[in-house]
Design a protein around this motif. Sequence first.
Motif, mmCIF file in Angstrom:
data_model
loop_
_atom_site.group_PDB
_atom_site.id
_atom_site.type_symbol
_atom_site.label_atom_id
_atom_site.label_comp_id
_atom_site.label_asym_id
_atom_site.label_seq_id
_atom_site.Cartn_x
_atom_site.Cartn_y
_atom_site.Cartn_z
ATOM 1 N N ARG A 94 0.815 -1.145 0.290
ATOM 2 C CA ARG A 94 0.120 -0.095 0.015
ATOM 3 C C ARG A 94 1.075 1.290 0.053
ATOM 4 O O ARG A 94 0.537 2.534 -0.855
ATOM 5 C CB ARG A 94 -0.606 -0.150 1.294
ATOM 6 N N ALA A 97 2.354 2.066 -3.523
ATOM 7 C CA ALA A 97 1.381 2.152 -4.609
ATOM 8 C C ALA A 97 1.175 3.412 -4.324
ATOM 9 O O ALA A 97 0.724 3.837 -4.999
ATOM 10 C CB ALA A 97 0.061 1.233 -4.161
ATOM 11 N N GLY A 98 0.847 4.148 -2.942
ATOM 12 C CA GLY A 98 0.374 5.059 -3.068
ATOM 13 C C GLY A 98 1.703 6.340 -2.759
ATOM 14 O O GLY A 98 1.265 7.527 -3.784
ATOM 15 N N ILE A 100 3.918 5.815 -5.889
ATOM 16 C CA ILE A 100 4.123 5.521 -7.176
ATOM 17 C C ILE A 100 2.640 6.806 -7.568
ATOM 18 O O ILE A 100 2.809 7.376 -8.641
ATOM 19 C CB ILE A 100 3.738 4.610 -8.079
ATOM 20 N N GLY A 101 1.614 6.325 -7.037
ATOM 21 C CA GLY A 101 0.208 6.901 -7.354
ATOM 22 C C GLY A 101 0.106 8.439 -7.480
ATOM 23 O O GLY A 101 0.125 9.554 -7.738
ATOM 24 N N LEU A 115 -0.024 6.804 -15.954
ATOM 25 C CA LEU A 115 1.320 6.500 -14.924
ATOM 26 C C LEU A 115 3.112 7.026 -16.101
ATOM 27 O O LEU A 115 2.693 5.927 -17.322
ATOM 28 C CB LEU A 115 0.893 5.166 -15.229
ATOM 29 N N ALA A 120 8.100 5.870 -12.892
ATOM 30 C CA ALA A 120 7.686 4.388 -11.900
ATOM 31 C C ALA A 120 8.755 3.454 -11.792
ATOM 32 O O ALA A 120 9.110 3.589 -10.706
ATOM 33 C CB ALA A 120 6.316 3.845 -12.118
ATOM 34 N N LEU A 137 5.225 -3.799 -11.735
ATOM 35 C CA LEU A 137 4.659 -2.784 -11.532
ATOM 36 C C LEU A 137 4.021 -3.260 -12.525
ATOM 37 O O LEU A 137 4.611 -3.135 -13.448
ATOM 38 C CB LEU A 137 4.981 -1.995 -11.660
ATOM 39 N N VAL A 238 -3.069 0.684 -8.165
ATOM 40 C CA VAL A 238 -2.024 1.816 -7.810
ATOM 41 C C VAL A 238 -3.058 2.923 -8.782
ATOM 42 O O VAL A 238 -3.560 2.851 -9.693
ATOM 43 C CB VAL A 238 -0.596 2.101 -8.545
ATOM 44 N N GLN A 239 -3.703 3.816 -7.652
ATOM 45 C CA GLN A 239 -5.060 4.850 -7.802
ATOM 46 C C GLN A 239 -4.294 5.732 -7.827
ATOM 47 O O GLN A 239 -4.134 6.515 -6.932
ATOM 48 C CB GLN A 239 -6.139 4.103 -6.866
ATOM 49 N N ARG A 240 -5.468 6.728 -7.962
ATOM 50 C CA ARG A 240 -5.304 8.574 -8.057
ATOM 51 C C ARG A 240 -6.520 8.803 -8.797
ATOM 52 O O ARG A 240 -7.220 8.648 -9.399
ATOM 53 C CB ARG A 240 -3.711 9.127 -8.867
ATOM 54 N N VAL A 248 0.688 -3.104 -7.875
ATOM 55 C CA VAL A 248 1.807 -3.674 -7.131
ATOM 56 C C VAL A 248 1.632 -4.819 -6.738
ATOM 57 O O VAL A 248 1.029 -5.058 -6.689
ATOM 58 C CB VAL A 248 2.677 -2.216 -6.900
#
Length: 578
Positions: A94, A97-98, A100-101, A115, A120, A137, A238-240, A248
């Motif tokens: 998490r 992923a956070g 990277i996002g 992305l 990344a 990823l 991976v969220q935005r 990930v």
Amino acid sequence: MPDDGVASRVRSAAPVGPRSRSPSRADPAEARRRDGADRAQPRRYRRTLSPLTLRILAVNVLALAILVGGLLYLGRYQDRLIESELEALRTEARIFAGAIGEAAVTRGGDETNELSHELARQMVRRLVETTDTRTRLFDPSGTLIADSRVLIGPGGVVQIEELPPPVQGGPVSRIAIDLYDGIVNALPSRDKFPVFREGPVQVADKYADVVRALAGDVSASVWTTHDHGMMLTVAVPVQRFKQVLGAVMLSRGGVQIDAAIRSVRLDILKVFAVALAVTVLLSFYLAGTIARPIRKLAVAADHVRRGHGRHHEIPDFSRRGDEIGDLSGALRDMTAALWQRMDAIESFAADVAHEIKNPLTSLRSAVETVARVRDPDQQRRLMSIIEDDIQRMDRLISDISNASRLDAELSRAEAEPVDIGRMLRMLADIHQTTAAERQAPRVQLELPPAGDLTVPGLEGRLVQVFQNVIANAVSFSPPGGAVTVRAAVVRGTPEGERVEVTVEDDGPGIPDGKLDAIFDRFYTERPAGEKFGTHSGLGLSISKQIVDAHGGEIFARNRRDGRDEVRGAVFTVRLPRA
């Protein structure tokens, strides 16, 4: 004085035959026979390791092995370690992923979030620098963007492979580790996990966790590798702004879990080794305290059986206070009873031979004399002597046969309730019916007005006891005298309630020092004027044998007046009350 109620003539010759065998001295031949008996000891007594010892050792070790085997399984402990490791991987995924996002997302021409592959890859390399986790990823289409095990530089692509840890220790340690790995790999705990397969082309469709992560879920799995290892994988989207931009996947081997389990198992095995050593030693000690004394008892019993005389004794383990001590005491008592029985048989045989020899000697002398005598009166007297001797021999043989069968009969017969009061009334009535014809002393019976005089026993044999005792008292009482028979219940004795019967006469009493001898076989002390050879001398001896077999006692004493003069004899019979 009284012999048995039915006595015989005084013994004048020494008993024929040996009374007992003396164990004090043994000749060399006897010693050689004993040595030969020792050398001929059965092989079963010379075992190096007792089968009983092996059984005790096997039971104790098996129980310990089952316990340790259950501890070594560690199934739940392994599950807790896996769950803890997966939770750590989820948290780490998490975070990755956070990060990277937030830092690797760019805005495209259509104002959509995209992305950045280059950013990344750089972030993945920086994030995994402090961990041993492989991070991959994937973009929304399932294409691999970055892999922490792959480095891309001017010279091309470099694949990083993690080498196995170096083997520590010598050959013995390596053999132990291989043996441990073989046992662990054979356990069913790994069979429940699917096999992890790494494809040559890494796409999201090859990994179920990544597929679920691209759908917006967090997924974790436990796998088994081709070398029987463990692999943990976690995939996080991976969220935005709730938009899934990729996934990930973190994967980590189960080396730490295996090491933790191995450490616990090694600790258990160390404790097991100590417990096993203590168990083996205690098993040998326990087997020694059981098997060794039993073997000694068996060898001693075999020596007693094979030996000649009383040179061997059963060891005394009665101080142990357990079943083996009870067995030792029982064997010693049994051996003593057997020797006592053998002595009694030898003594009885000698007494019988002596008692039969006397009338035979008299009979032979009378027969030899009657052939030479011509006087009719002397011939009649000799024939009368021959007839008396034949009658005495017949009486002796009958009483001896009865005495020899007594033990077997008492051991086989079942005891039944016997009313002593009714029995004594019957005997008194029989005596009173025939007393007038024989001018015999009267019998006075005194019974309690109310009281249960029932005893467990054999009625026929108890009748024989009281017949002998009453007949003995009648034979020593003067004409016109009285024989008093009393019965009562005695309470408060150490043996419990007893029925006591006393028989008193008005005779001359028992000679000093003969109160116990009158119960010996063939003892003779008859009243003056009684015809010689009328009795066999076994009556009181048989009576004592019967009373002893019923768990009672019989004894005699003299009845005295105020001036301490003997006024008769008193016989007392005590029997356990029913």
